[in-house]
Enzyme design. Structure first.
Site: not given
Ligand code: NAP
Ligand code: HSE
Length: 427
Positions: A33, A132, A201, A205, A302
């Site tokens: 960065v 998503v 769900d 998305k 996750g």
């Protein structure tokens, strides 16, 4: 080196992943960065709760203003979920000139327009790659790498819970209730699994993906939704016998009559690239006019996979802030019609429970023919006493014709039940 200061709203599954990635890869991130990226405050519900992470408790707060109103914070990372008070927090952070990164599909699928307007007003980033398909890069590829294409179609396995359940039903021949109970025991399905198994769900998305792919606002309310609750072991077995596999797909297409956006179970051919996507994995198949067919595959949820997507957005926002700029904002610069599901055309698998006597098949075929539904395959395998199960696959027909034909079929005295109807896609 300058420092970019990050405030996290939430330190649950995804927030912990983000924390681990930003602290664990601190040095390489700083090199990439050109600045230290430092988590300086974290909002939680209960700051005294024992946490498995080695977080300095002094940076935890229960007061959102410590982050969203804090002039020292550059980037606000919303990983707390839900709509209230989350939307207010995010809009306030944007209004206060902070770049915002979010993994919140519920919020983006309903309030994308408002969020982008606030980001544009303050000339900051609003990024949501993690919303998503968890760790799979798909938002940025659609917005950047495939931007020169006209996207024709998206088909995605974008819910890991249902893919795990359908995979198990296919491999083991087990039924829906048994697999759901196992998925809950394993921690794959939530105690209240309705948003996953009911398709909501995936619909959130899909709304996000369709908006980006077709450059027009598609909200959750525009998406036709069916879940997997009615899929039985018999449907899976018939699919296999006929050369298909059952998947819950999010499908979005651009047609001359408007945008199709739907989530429902599908029969897809065994050889389709999505047929090989098993267990909790997600994949998104994209067809563009220049690139042709392409597919994105990986873990759709996750701690670390979703943390990876969120952290990637944080780095992007950090680079932009250092340059005093922001990246691509809203790409919904057109207004396209949404095509109602009754107007789509598809092939259909239909399973009927009927009386086993002469003339029944002829009367069913007549009812379908009367509504211009042409049959491609007819199968009668199981008979018990005077009852038989008939399975039909239609040629491509309009959904409205199919629905009219099914009304006629249901009125036949020889038909006990229309046990299931599943669309056949991907051929
Ligand atoms: P989670 O484990 O339930 O964590 C939520 C965190 O937010 C917790 O730290 C909680 O505080 C905090 N929080 C919630 N409401 C709050 C409030 N009103 N005030 C202050 N703090 C609050 O949620 P998650 O699974 O990480 O999901 C976060 C977001 O990421 C959701 O939008 C979800 O849809 C999205 N997402 C999740 C995944 C996934 O795999 N989990 C994948 C993709 C996207 P406490 O710690 O004190 O309870
Ligand atoms: N519940 C989702 C799934 C993960 O099963 O894929 C979070 O979006």
């Amino acid at each position: 080196m300058p420092t970019i200061r990050v405030g996290l709203l939430g330190l649950g599954t995804v927030g912990s992943g983000v924390y681990k990635i930003l602290t664990g890869n601190q040095e390489s991130i700083a090199s990439k960065v050109g600045a230290n990226v430092e988590i300086t405050r974290i909002l939680v519900r209960d700051r005294l709760r024992n946490r498995s992470l080695p977080v300095d408790s002094a940076i935890l707060t229960e007061n959102a203003a410590d982050i969203i109103e804090n002039p020292e914070i550059d980037i606000v990372v919303e990983v707390m979920g839900g709509l209230e008070p989350t939307l207010d927090y995010v809009l306030t952070a944007l209004k206060n000139g902070k770049s915002v990164v979010s993994a919140n599909k519920d919020m983006v699928a309903l309030y994308g327009r408002e969020l982008f307007a606030a980001a544009r007003e303050s000339a900051v980033d609003f990024l949501f790659e993690g919303s998503v398909a968890g760790g799979i890069p798909i938002i940025r590829p659609l917005k950047v790498c495939l931007a020169a294409n006209r996207i024709q179609e998206i088909m995605g396995i974008i819910n890991g819970t249902t893919n795990y359940m359908l995979t198990k039903m296919t491999r083991e021949g087990s039924d829906y209730q048994q697999v759901l109970a196992e998925a809950q025991q394993m921690g794959y399905a939530e105690a209240d699994p309705s948003a996953d198994v009911g398709g909501l769900d995936a619909a959130r998305k899909l709304a996000i993906l369709a908006s980006i792919a077709f450059n027009t606002r598609v909200t959750l309310n525009d998406v036709y939704v069916e879940g997997i609750e009615k899929i039985g072991a018999r449907d899976i077995a018939y699919a296999s016998e006929l050369g298909y596999i059952v998947k819950l797909l999010g499908i979005a297409k651009e047609t001359p009559e408007g945008i199709e956006a739907r989530v429902h179970p599908c029969f897809i051919p065994h050889h389709h690239p999505l047929a090989a996507v098993s267990d909790v994995f997600n994949a998104i198949f994209v067809r563009g006019d220049a690139v042709g067919e392409t597919m994105f595959y990986g873990r759709g949820a996750g701690e670390m996979p979703t943390g990876s997507a969120v952290a990637g957005d944080i780095l992007d926002a950090a680079r932009n802030r250092l340059r005093g700029t922001c990246g691509i904002n809203c790409t919904c610069y057109e207004q396209k019609m949404i095509r109602p599901v009754e107007q789509i055309s598809s092939r259909y698998y239909i399973r009927l429970n009927v009386q086993d006597r002469p003339g029944v098949l002829a009367s069913i075929a007549y009812a379908f023919g009367d509504k211009e539904v042409s049959l491609a395959t007819v199968l009668q395998k199981h008979t018990r006493g005077e009852q038989a199960e008939i399975v039909l696959i239609t040629h491509r027909v309009r959904e409205l014709n199919l629905q009219d034909a099914l009304k006629l079929v249901q009125q036949l005295s020889s038909v006990h039940a229309v046990s299931n109807v599943i669309r056949v896609e991907g051929e």
